[in-house]
Scaffold this active site. Structure first.
Site, PDB file in Angstrom:
ATOM      1  N   GLU A  47      41.663  44.736  45.930  1.00 18.46           N
ATOM      2  CA  GLU A  47      41.637  46.116  45.442  1.00 18.46           C
ATOM      3  C   GLU A  47      42.832  46.816  46.076  1.00 18.46           C
ATOM      4  O   GLU A  47      42.934  46.918  47.292  1.00 18.46           O
ATOM      5  CB  GLU A  47      40.306  46.758  45.826  1.00 18.46           C
ATOM      6  CG  GLU A  47      39.840  47.813  44.837  1.00 18.46           C
ATOM      7  CD  GLU A  47      40.581  49.120  45.023  1.00 18.46           C
ATOM      8  OE1 GLU A  47      41.074  49.679  44.025  1.00 18.46           O
ATOM      9  OE2 GLU A  47      40.693  49.562  46.176  1.00 18.46           O
ATOM     10  N   SER A  48      43.728  47.274  45.215  1.00 23.53           N
ATOM     11  CA  SER A  48      45.026  47.715  45.738  1.00 23.53           C
ATOM     12  C   SER A  48      44.919  48.932  46.650  1.00 23.53           C
ATOM     13  O   SER A  48      45.672  49.039  47.631  1.00 23.53           O
ATOM     14  CB  SER A  48      45.995  47.979  44.587  1.00 23.53           C
ATOM     15  OG  SER A  48      45.462  48.929  43.701  1.00 23.53           O
ATOM     16  N   CYS A  78      48.187  40.253  41.144  1.00 24.07           N
ATOM     17  CA  CYS A  78      47.168  41.233  40.790  1.00 24.07           C
ATOM     18  C   CYS A  78      47.294  42.488  41.667  1.00 24.07           C
ATOM     19  O   CYS A  78      48.289  43.186  41.567  1.00 24.07           O
ATOM     20  CB  CYS A  78      45.788  40.586  40.849  1.00 24.07           C
ATOM     21  SG  CYS A  78      44.638  41.439  39.759  1.00 24.07           S
ATOM     22  N   ARG A 105      47.221  50.097  36.215  1.00 27.33           N
ATOM     23  CA  ARG A 105      46.048  49.493  36.880  1.00 27.33           C
ATOM     24  C   ARG A 105      44.914  49.307  35.889  1.00 27.33           C
ATOM     25  O   ARG A 105      44.723  50.121  34.994  1.00 27.33           O
ATOM     26  CB  ARG A 105      45.569  50.392  38.021  1.00 27.33           C
ATOM     27  CG  ARG A 105      46.483  50.354  39.212  1.00 27.33           C
ATOM     28  CD  ARG A 105      45.903  51.176  40.344  1.00 27.33           C
ATOM     29  NE  ARG A 105      44.679  50.576  40.858  1.00 27.33           N
ATOM     30  CZ  ARG A 105      43.845  51.198  41.675  1.00 27.33           C
ATOM     31  NH1 ARG A 105      44.065  52.429  42.049  1.00 27.33           N
ATOM     32  NH2 ARG A 105      42.766  50.578  42.118  1.00 27.33           N
ATOM     33  N   HIS A 169      45.461  35.599  38.709  1.00 25.82           N
ATOM     34  CA  HIS A 169      45.149  34.988  40.008  1.00 25.82           C
ATOM     35  C   HIS A 169      45.502  33.499  40.005  1.00 25.82           C
ATOM     36  O   HIS A 169      44.629  32.672  39.736  1.00 25.82           O
ATOM     37  CB  HIS A 169      43.652  35.137  40.304  1.00 25.82           C
ATOM     38  CG  HIS A 169      43.266  36.518  40.698  1.00 25.82           C
ATOM     39  ND1 HIS A 169      43.108  36.902  42.015  1.00 25.82           N
ATOM     40  CD2 HIS A 169      43.014  37.618  39.964  1.00 25.82           C
ATOM     41  CE1 HIS A 169      42.775  38.176  42.068  1.00 25.82           C
ATOM     42  NE2 HIS A 169      42.705  38.641  40.834  1.00 25.82           N
ATOM     43  N   GLU A 171      45.758  31.566  42.328  1.00 22.81           N
ATOM     44  CA  GLU A 171      45.072  30.828  43.404  1.00 22.81           C
ATOM     45  C   GLU A 171      43.675  30.393  42.983  1.00 22.81           C
ATOM     46  O   GLU A 171      43.038  29.619  43.695  1.00 22.81           O
ATOM     47  CB  GLU A 171      45.014  31.688  44.683  1.00 22.81           C
ATOM     48  CG  GLU A 171      43.942  32.772  44.718  1.00 22.81           C
ATOM     49  CD  GLU A 171      44.259  33.997  43.858  1.00 22.81           C
ATOM     50  OE1 GLU A 171      45.199  33.960  43.036  1.00 22.81           O
ATOM     51  OE2 GLU A 171      43.525  35.000  43.996  1.00 22.81           O
TER      52      GLU A 171
HETATM   53  N1  GLN Z   1      42.025  46.334  39.614  1.00 22.20           N
HETATM   54  C1  GLN Z   1      42.411  46.030  40.950  1.00 22.20           C
HETATM   55  C2  GLN Z   1      43.228  47.170  41.559  1.00 22.20           C
HETATM   56  O1  GLN Z   1      43.595  48.072  40.886  1.00 22.20           O
HETATM   57  C3  GLN Z   1      43.191  44.742  41.031  1.00 22.20           C
HETATM   58  C4  GLN Z   1      42.281  43.619  40.643  1.00 22.20           C
HETATM   59  C5  GLN Z   1      42.598  42.302  41.279  1.00 22.20           C
HETATM   60  O2  GLN Z   1      43.402  42.182  42.203  1.00 22.20           O
HETATM   61  N2  GLN Z   1      41.901  41.308  40.824  1.00 22.20           N
HETATM   62  O3  GLN Z   1      43.485  47.121  42.723  1.00 22.20           O
END
Ligand code: GLN
Length: 195
Positions: A47-48, A78, A105, A169, A171
């Protein structure tokens, strides 16, 4: 060659495992002093907003920017892509703000919160199994940014010099091709410095 994976949140071990498969030494990093001897850095998803706050709390902004200034490759996946973007929309301040991209986002919205797509990623694979989880996409790239992949006309992977960004992702698959590509970017940047 030593690649760090920023270990504040997200699938750190999975990144490390795939990087190791490429022959690189990969380590989880979390403290400023652990960043100084890296040859490259991966910033995972999560989560950023949370990762951004933790980067500040642990005083990692400057050490990460220093890696970037030294030409060390940085790969944001992400939430990690949101962290490195220069523009994340009018309501939010950028975090590290180093890559010339505008990111949206949660850009795929509710209907497609999470999905998998077989993706052609330029220079990497014609059929990469990409896993998207509440993924952002890149709304706009400035000159100098190379688009590597799109889904439904939305940019989901890009490269600018030593910066690599992906909405998905890599990974969370068994496919090491994305990590091998990043490891090669790191190898090349080291070779350039040795000249
Ligand atoms: N939606 C997330 C964000 O805004 C990112 C999602 C993710 O890293 N899988 O931080």
């Amino acid at each position: 060659m030593k690649i760090g994976v920023l270990a504040l949140q997200g699938a750190v071990r999975e990144h490390i495992r795939l990087l190791q498969q490429t022959g690189a030494t990969a380590v989880a990093v979390k403290r400023a002093e652990e960043l100084s001897d890296l040859d490259g850095l991966v910033i995972p998803g999560g989560e950023s907003t949370t990762i951004g706050k933790l980067v500040k709390k642990y005083e990692l902004t400057e050490p990460i920017l220093a890696l970037h200034r030294a030409g060390k490759p940085i790969f944001g996946t992400c939430a990690g892509m949101i962290l490195i973007a220069k523009n994340i929309g009018p309501e939010e301040e950028p975090h590290l703000g180093i890559m010339d991209i505008t990111v949206k986002r949660n850009g795929f919205g509710r209907q497609r919160e999470s999905f998998e797509a077989e993706l052609a990623v330029k220079n990497i694979a014609d059929d990469y199994p990409a896993v998207f989880i509440r993924a952002p996409y890149i709304e706009k790239v400035e000159p100098g940014v190379e688009v590597l992949a799109e889904v439904d006309g939305k940019i989901v992977a890009a490269k600018q010099g030593n910066l690599l960004a992906m909405s998905f992702h890599p990974e969370l698959t068994e496919d090491p091709r994305v990590h091998a590509y990043f490891a090669e970017m790191v190898r090349e940047s080291m070779a350039e410095k040795a000249v």
